[in-house]
Design a protein around this motif. Structure first.
Motif, PDB file in Angstrom:
ATOM      1  N   HIS A  10       0.842  -1.215   0.000  1.00 51.58           N
ATOM      2  CA  HIS A  10       0.000   0.000   0.000  1.00 51.58           C
ATOM      3  C   HIS A  10       0.870   1.254   0.000  1.00 51.58           C
ATOM      4  N   HIS A  16      -4.253   5.345   4.912  1.00 55.06           N
ATOM      5  CA  HIS A  16      -3.652   4.979   6.208  1.00 55.06           C
ATOM      6  C   HIS A  16      -2.332   4.233   5.981  1.00 55.06           C
ATOM      7  N   HIS A  41      -5.989   0.191  -1.358  1.00 57.11           N
ATOM      8  CA  HIS A  41      -7.351  -0.236  -1.017  1.00 57.11           C
ATOM      9  C   HIS A  41      -8.382   0.316  -1.995  1.00 57.11           C
ATOM     10  N   HIS A 194       2.453  -1.155   4.708  1.00 54.07           N
ATOM     11  CA  HIS A 194       1.771   0.136   4.723  1.00 54.07           C
ATOM     12  C   HIS A 194       2.792   1.262   4.885  1.00 54.07           C
TER      13      HIS A 194
HETATM   14 ZN   LIG Z   1      -4.665  -1.133   4.837  1.00 56.63          ZN
END
Ligand SMILES: [Zn+2]
Ligand SMILES: [Zn+2]
Length: 241
Positions: A10, A16, A41, A194
């Motif tokens: 991500h 986030h 996402h 992330h």
């Molecule tokens: Zn996530």
């Protein structure tokens, strides 16, 4: 076994997550990861990018810092019929589509509903893999899901982030890997990073695979040739339709 493709990451676009594609690629290069899938996402998640984001991914270069960039999405399962939050017209244009349950997008139901939703979404030709199916919040019938993956030619994801953030995943991931080994179903390994520092972090997956003697030929992330071949095959298939 050496994992050189990270199929689940991500970027800052997810809302986030905290790194840019450039930073992710730089870290991948430093860790000798040769390909990364950018799978931000889907739009049903709060803070995630809107549809246009997924329609414009072609502006991203094929390779950054010598790392091949696979353009994808982690789509959200939005109902128990297995529908996703991106229309097929968008999914079709992406290199790699992961479909996942997230409890902030759909309320967990029961094992039968979860299993059926996953089997239904596997019928979608544009989906490549089921994301973190070992999450006990969305418990599924593992042998049944693996059987469906075999039938519809989908990958089961072994997600290294799950070992840390989804308590109880360890047992399920182990069972998934064992069942894939038994049924000869291929898996994909995702760091689910992330932030750039987590790209290519697969320690727990290596431990698991070593422990159960996972056959290397069932792990898609160990060969860029095989992975590129798969992407090419998929693209060709849709061109003919
Ligand atoms: Zn996530
Ligand atoms: Zn996820």
């Amino acid at each position: 076994m050496k994992i050189i493709v990270d199929t689940h990451t991500h970027t800052i676009s997810s809302g986030h997550a905290y790194s840019t594609i450039q930073e992710m690629a730089e870290e991948a290069f430093a860790k000798n990861i040769e390909m990364i899938a950018i799978t931000d996402h889907g739009p049903a998640m709060k803070g995630a990018p809107c549809l246009y984001h997924f329609g414009n991914l072609r502006v991203i270069p094929e390779t950054i810092y010598n790392v091949r960039i696979i353009k994808g999405v982690e789509a959200n399962i939005i109902d128990y019929d297995g529908n996703l939050d991106l229309p097929d017209g968008y999914l079709k244009r992406l290199d790699f589509v992961i479909a996942s349950f997230h409890d902030i997008c759909i309320e967990p139901a029961g094992i039968e509903e979860h299993t059926q939703a996953i089997i239904n979404l596997m019928k979608n030709p544009f989906v490549d893999a089921v994301g973190h199916p070992g999450n006990p919040k969305f418990q599924v019938n593992i042998p049944q899901v693996v059987r469906a993956a075999k039938e519809y030619n989908k990958f089961i994801e072994i997600n290294s982030h799950s070992f840390v953030v989804r308590p109880g995943s360890e047992e399920n991931c182990r069972e998934f890997a064992l069942e894939c080994k038994k049924q000869g179903v291929k898996v994909v390994c995702g760091s689910d990073a992330h932030i750039s520092f987590d790209v290519g972090r697969f320690d727990r997956i290596y431990e698991l695979f070593e422990d159960i003697e996972m056959p290397e030929e069932l792990v898609m992330n160990t060969s860029t040739t095989d992975f590129c071949e798969y992407l090419r095959f998929k693209k060709e298939q849709f061109k003919r339709k």
